[in-house]
Motif scaffolding. Structure first.
Motif, PDB file in Angstrom:
ATOM      1  N   SER A 483       0.830  -1.203   0.000  1.00  0.00           N
ATOM      2  CA  SER A 483       0.000   0.000   0.000  1.00  0.00           C
ATOM      3  C   SER A 483       0.864   1.252   0.000  1.00  0.00           C
ATOM      4  O   SER A 483       0.605   2.214  -0.728  1.00  0.00           O
ATOM      5  N   ASP A 484       1.920   1.266   0.834  1.00  0.00           N
ATOM      6  CA  ASP A 484       2.790   2.441   0.897  1.00  0.00           C
ATOM      7  C   ASP A 484       3.574   2.618  -0.397  1.00  0.00           C
ATOM      8  O   ASP A 484       3.755   3.743  -0.885  1.00  0.00           O
ATOM      9  N   LEU A 485       4.038   1.514  -0.953  1.00  0.00           N
ATOM     10  CA  LEU A 485       4.756   1.602  -2.223  1.00  0.00           C
ATOM     11  C   LEU A 485       3.836   2.103  -3.331  1.00  0.00           C
ATOM     12  O   LEU A 485       4.244   2.871  -4.204  1.00  0.00           O
ATOM     13  N   SER A 486       2.584   1.677  -3.249  1.00  0.00           N
ATOM     14  CA  SER A 486       1.610   2.133  -4.229  1.00  0.00           C
ATOM     15  C   SER A 486       1.417   3.638  -4.128  1.00  0.00           C
ATOM     16  O   SER A 486       1.329   4.335  -5.147  1.00  0.00           O
ATOM     17  N   TRP A 487       1.335   4.140  -2.901  1.00  0.00           N
ATOM     18  CA  TRP A 487       1.164   5.595  -2.715  1.00  0.00           C
ATOM     19  C   TRP A 487       2.291   6.356  -3.392  1.00  0.00           C
ATOM     20  O   TRP A 487       2.041   7.318  -4.123  1.00  0.00           O
ATOM     21  N   GLU A 488       3.529   5.940  -3.169  1.00  0.00           N
ATOM     22  CA  GLU A 488       4.666   6.671  -3.740  1.00  0.00           C
ATOM     23  C   GLU A 488       4.606   6.664  -5.267  1.00  0.00           C
ATOM     24  O   GLU A 488       4.884   7.687  -5.906  1.00  0.00           O
ATOM     25  N   VAL A 516       0.390   3.864 -15.180  1.00  0.00           N
ATOM     26  CA  VAL A 516      -0.206   4.231 -13.884  1.00  0.00           C
ATOM     27  C   VAL A 516      -1.612   4.777 -14.135  1.00  0.00           C
ATOM     28  O   VAL A 516      -1.782   5.760 -14.863  1.00  0.00           O
ATOM     29  N   ARG A 517      -2.624   4.174 -13.506  1.00  0.00           N
ATOM     30  CA  ARG A 517      -4.027   4.591 -13.715  1.00  0.00           C
ATOM     31  C   ARG A 517      -4.328   5.758 -12.784  1.00  0.00           C
ATOM     32  O   ARG A 517      -5.042   5.644 -11.782  1.00  0.00           O
ATOM     33  N   LEU A 518      -3.782   6.908 -13.146  1.00  0.00           N
ATOM     34  CA  LEU A 518      -3.828   8.072 -12.272  1.00  0.00           C
ATOM     35  C   LEU A 518      -5.250   8.593 -12.086  1.00  0.00           C
ATOM     36  O   LEU A 518      -5.636   8.989 -10.971  1.00  0.00           O
ATOM     37  N   GLY A 519      -6.050   8.638 -13.142  1.00  0.00           N
ATOM     38  CA  GLY A 519      -7.408   9.161 -13.027  1.00  0.00           C
ATOM     39  C   GLY A 519      -8.234   8.379 -12.029  1.00  0.00           C
ATOM     40  O   GLY A 519      -8.933   8.955 -11.184  1.00  0.00           O
ATOM     41  N   LYS A 534     -10.197   4.623   4.999  1.00  0.00           N
ATOM     42  CA  LYS A 534      -8.798   4.508   4.592  1.00  0.00           C
ATOM     43  C   LYS A 534      -7.927   5.577   5.243  1.00  0.00           C
ATOM     44  O   LYS A 534      -7.027   6.139   4.612  1.00  0.00           O
ATOM     45  N   SER A 535      -8.192   5.837   6.524  1.00  0.00           N
ATOM     46  CA  SER A 535      -7.431   6.893   7.202  1.00  0.00           C
ATOM     47  C   SER A 535      -5.952   6.552   7.292  1.00  0.00           C
ATOM     48  O   SER A 535      -5.102   7.456   7.321  1.00  0.00           O
ATOM     49  N   ARG A 536      -5.633   5.277   7.372  1.00  0.00           N
ATOM     50  CA  ARG A 536      -4.221   4.886   7.413  1.00  0.00           C
ATOM     51  C   ARG A 536      -3.528   5.251   6.106  1.00  0.00           C
ATOM     52  O   ARG A 536      -2.337   5.587   6.083  1.00  0.00           O
ATOM     53  N   TYR A 537      -4.278   5.192   5.033  1.00  0.00           N
ATOM     54  CA  TYR A 537      -3.743   5.551   3.720  1.00  0.00           C
ATOM     55  C   TYR A 537      -3.788   7.058   3.518  1.00  0.00           C
ATOM     56  O   TYR A 537      -2.842   7.655   3.011  1.00  0.00           O
ATOM     57  N   MET A 538      -4.911   7.670   3.937  1.00  0.00           N
ATOM     58  CA  MET A 538      -5.102   9.119   3.734  1.00  0.00           C
ATOM     59  C   MET A 538      -4.675   9.878   4.994  1.00  0.00           C
ATOM     60  O   MET A 538      -5.476  10.462   5.714  1.00  0.00           O
TER      61      MET A 538
END
Length: 933
Positions: A483-488, A516-519, A534-538
């Motif tokens: 998940s973190d790698l995806s964020w970067e 990368v499916r940015l949209g 998804k507060s851990r992500y956001m």
């Protein structure tokens, strides 16, 4: 109708309603048993005057959902739903789709829309109604066995209103935590499989190590408890209901044979049921299981795939998984049968599969539970946590660990996979390997890298020492979660987009050059922010990072101005705002869909917005109203020309308008209460007849008129009366009468009335066949066979029947009727059939000669056949002949070729001849006596 939603569904519905209003699309992804279908019913209840098109995998699933709804609303259910299955939708043409006219569309179990044929039907519906908001409901949006396709992305542009994992539902107490029992039914078969792998391995070291593990496994399997002990130990509800999932009908039959062996310790006489039809409602066994309230016995329902999805049974105590599966969807659907937000039971799940590789399905749910607990604790929301874990009983841990070691021995080593990882690093400069990446040699490097992270984090069984960790660090290993790698990765793409365009106004379908499916990611971020999930992500840090590069969280006003600018440009170029629904600007703005949505949402617009649109000559009347007016204008023209609205269903106006279909649609909407009073009044003014005469009566009257005029019903094929093809209708009645139209039947009164006007249910050819058959039956009664003279008409007809049978032109009834008369279908068999009967007669001690009137036990006229062979041999008939071999075979049975009459004559002749000889010798004897000689 009032629906009391669970709190988690209230939040999901609120989010979905907002997304439907803003984007026209919303998906809810909640696990099985959490009551997500009630979210769809709430949408129906909030819009009672509008049609909702509800699409589902099966009618039975939908009926079950309605029953569940009625149980909590006191019997009330929505009456504004038009229901279709995905299979039915796939077969519908444009005309049928045109009749639906939905204000909203609900796609239940929407992950199923990824199937090619079903998906095409859904796309046809969405193209027909591009402005209808679409709500999707499913336990998963991923098609795991279909290249990991994300159907929430494909169908809803990533607009997920609410997403909840099964583990999160357990942590929050929405679903009760199960007691999970791991075991294996067929370890011996698995052992045989690994024995073959050990024999075939080319490595001596792997072969020797494998043999060691095989010996240990044999001993461990011998000591392991059987399923009878495991069920006895863990079935706490010993008179409960359990669903047993099997792979197919043959597998289910085999498993059911083990019931006395496996469950005798729990209940010596359990009630056993099975269901394997596509429609569980059609299964009496399934209904009996649901209604079985005998609390003194264990109740088992063996099932195949029919209960995987959408089918709930009350008061289920647990499930038994006997079906091997690699599909997370199927796995979660199966255990979901024992999980329900409305049940207070603590279910037990017996995971007893036949494939050792599939034993870790539960590991994914454990990880979901741990992630949810960690998330709520780290955000100071520990009060939400109702369950931190659930019990797992691994009854065959020793065997499983030995299998793991044996599998590792026969699989690629850690050092080999590390070497491939190092090669990847040297080529790409990092170790951010995509999850599904495989080396050119076929090794799953992406999966292996992910496994190393899980092992080090303690999420997966395995060992990773400090030396191995250091070696991975040296080639750029990132130990953060995926998940973190995806964020970067996504944030880098967003930042690059901002630097290139000056904003983050990314279209939902936008994909960067490197894939990368940015949209889709941007859309999801807005949804997470609005929903508070998804507060851990956001995190707050990430939110600030996004805002620094132009992220707009509350997009409606921004989008409204953007769309208005496009509308202004369209007006300046075209002089109006009659924008086609499918129109998209060069910049990718779906202006047609936006204008259509504004018409439906006019009440929500401010006066300033309405005025600004009026300045552009906005037409607020929607397309459906315009379409109705167009139809009414055609109806008005027809009325002026004909004086009524008795429009044939197939009628098309001179202008090409399908007025007949439009009139039928109005009658249907009137019947359903969907036609506005003002429109009803306008059609009444044109003499609209809302309830048409019975179509059958109309056509019968035409047939009767024809009969009275012509004296028969020999209607020409092209004869048409009042727009009705009468010959075709009469033929259809014949097919219905014969039972060739499934689901249709004529009443006795209809049959009588048709026969009264000369209806004949058989064709001329059928009548000819019947006449010839009567001739055959008469011949058989007179001769005892069907050996008609060679040149007779009957013989020719019988030969034709043999040819017709070979070509498949005789029906079963005709074949049977001829067979009953002794029809010999293959000439070469006739003599042998008779001989076999004769041999059987002689072998059983029958007296010879065989009486002419004798019948064999099976009805064969053996006496007649026996006499015929004698007649043929003696040349007393011109038909047929006997071969020398056949004559010898009959003589061996005791055949006397002379008839009984001939034999009597010859015997009398012999006696007469003897008498005459004796009489002639008497004078000579007297003379000799007189002469003294």
């Amino acid at each position: 109708m009032k629906i009391e939603l669970y709190e988690h569904n209230k939040a999901a519905y609120k989010s979905a309603a907002r997304l439907l209003k803003e984007t026209g699309k919303a998906a809810v992804v909640h696990p099985t048993g959490t009551g997500k279908s009630f979210i769809g019913f709430q949408l129906c209840a909030d819009h009672p005057a509008e049609t909702v098109c509800w699409v589902s995998p099966s009618e039975y699933i939908f009926r079950t959902q309605l029953e569940n709804l009625a149980a909590v609303t006191g019997g009330e259910t929505p009456d504004n739903i038009r229901f279709f299955t995905y299979a039915k939708l796939m077969q519908m043409g444009e005309e049928e789709l045109e009749e639906i006219q939905p204000a909203y569309i609900i796609l239940d179990e929407f992950h199923r829309c990824g199937a090619e044929q079903w998906g095409q039907g859904v796309q046809n519906l969405l193209r027909a109604y591009p402005n209808a908001p679409v709500l999707g409901l499913s336990a998963t949006n991923i098609r795991y066995l279909d290249n990991q396709r994300d159907m929430a992305d494909e169908l809803f542009d990533g607009n997920i209103a609410s997403e909840m994992t099964l583990g999160e539902a357990i942590v929050r107490g929405i679903l009760n935590p199960p007691k999970y029992v791991l075991s294996v039914y067929s370890y011996r078969q698995d052992l045989e499989k690994y024995e073959r792998r050990v024999r075939s391995t080319k490595s001596k070291a792997a072969h020797d190590a494998g043999q060691t593990y095989l010996e240990a496994l044999r001993r461990a399997i011998e000591m392991a408890d059987g399923l009878d002990v495991i069920f006895d130990r863990h079935m706490t509800d010993r008179t409960g209901k359990y669903i047993v999932f099997c792979a197919n009908k043959e597998h289910m039959d085999e498993m059911m044979r083990h019931v006395p062996e496996w469950f005798a310790r729990v209940d010596p006489a359990p009630h056993v049921y099975s269901v394997y039809t596509d429609d569980p409602a059609a299964s009496k066994s399934f209904q009996a299981f649901k209604q079985d309230d005998d609390a003194t016995h264990l109740r088992l329902l063996f099932a195949i795939d029919v209960l995987n999805e959408g089918i709930h049974v009350d008061d289920v105590s647990g499930v038994i998984l006997l079906r091997p599966t690699i599909s997370p969807i199927v796995y979660k659907q199966q255990i979901g049968r024992a999980l329900s937000a409305s049940s207070a039971k603590e279910p037990v799940i017996f995971d007893i599969v036949n494939n050792i590789e599939n034993l870790y399905s539960i590991g994914a749910i454990e990880e979901e539970v741990r992630a949810a607990v960690l998330y709520y604790r780290s955000h100071g929301e520990g009060r939400i946590i109702a369950n931190e874990k659930f019990e797992i009983f691994d009854e065959v841990r020793d065997c499983r660990e030995l299998f793991e070691k044996l599998n590792d021995t026969l699989s690629a080593s850690w050092d080999l996979m590390y070497a491939y990882g190092k090669a990847y690093y040297e080529q790409f400069g990092n170790l951010e390997v995509p999850r599904r990446y495989k080396t050119p040699e076929g090794y799953s490097l992406g999966s292996w890298i992910s496994t190393q992270r899980k092992v080090r984090a303690g999420y997966q069984f395995g060992k990773l020492d400090e030396t191995q960790i250091a070696k991975l660090d040296a080639i750029g290993m990132r130990w953060e979660s995926i998940s973190d790698l995806s964020w970067e990765r996504y944030y880098r793409a967003a930042k690059a987009y901002f630097e290139a365009h000056g904003d983050l106004n990314v279209k939902a379908a936008y994909v960067t050059e490197d894939g990368v499916r940015l949209g889709n990611w941007i859309v999801n971020l807005r949804s997470y922010k609005h929903n508070g999930v998804k507060s851990r992500y956001m995190t707050s840090e990430r939110i600030k990072q996004l805002e620094d590069i132009g992220m707009i969280w509350d997009q409606p006003d921004y989008l409204w101005e953007q769309n208005y600018a496009a509308a202004l440009a369209y007006y300046r170029e075209n002089g109006h705002l009659a924008v086609p629904n499918s129109y998209v600007t060069k910049d990718g703005i779906r202006l047609g869909a936006w204008i259509s949505r504004l018409r439906r949402q006019k009440k929500t617009l401010s006066q300033t917005q309405i005025q600004r649109l009026d300045d552009l000559q906005m037409v607020w009347e929607d397309c459906r109203s315009k379409a109705w007016e167009a139809g009414y204008a055609e109806a008005e023209q027809y009325y002026r020309e004909h004086g009524d609205l008795n429009v044939p269903g197939s009628y098309v106006s001179p202008a090409g308008y399908r007025l007949g279909a439009w009139i039928c649609n109005q009658r249907n909407n009137y019947k359903l209460g969907k036609l506005l009073p003002a429109r009803i009044a306008r059609l009444d003014d044109l003499g609209m007849v809302w309830k048409k005469d019975d179509p059958w009566e109309v056509r019968y009257a035409l047939a009767k008129d024809y009969f009275e005029e012509h004296g028969d019903l020999a209607v020409p094929a092209d004869y048409v009366a009042n727009g009705i093809w009468l010959n075709k209708w009469l033929n259809e009645q014949t097919q219905i009468y014969r039972g060739n139209r499934k689901g249709k039947a004529l009443t006795e009164e209809q049959v009588r009335r048709l026969e009264s006007i000369g209806m004949r249910w058989t064709s001329r050819s059928e009548q000819t066949w019947e006449r010839r058959f009567q001739e055959a039956r008469d011949y058989y009664a007179a001769h005892g066979d069907l050996n008609a003279p060679a040149k007779s008409g009957l013989r020719v007809w019988l030969n034709r029947q043999r040819e017709s049978r070979k070509r498949g032109q005789l029906n079963e009834k005709q074949i049977q009727r001829l067979s009953d008369l002794g029809m010999v279908w293959e000439y070469g068999d006739a003599w042998e059939i008779g001989y076999a009967h004769a041999a059987e007669y002689v072998n059983q001690g029958g007296a010879l000669p065989i009486p002419r009137s004798y019948f064999s036990p099976d009805g064969y006229r053996l006496g007649t056949w026996w006499e015929r062979q004698r007649a043929v041999y003696n040349g007393k008939t011109q038909y047929g002949r006997l071969s020398g071999e056949q004559a010898e075979k009959l003589e061996a049975l005791g055949m006397v070729w002379q008839s009984h009459y001939d034999m009597s004559w010859m015997e009398n002749y012999r006696l007469l001849k003897q008498y005459m000889a004796e009489k002639n010798s008497e004078p000579n004897d007297r003379k000799k006596a007189e002469n003294g000689t």
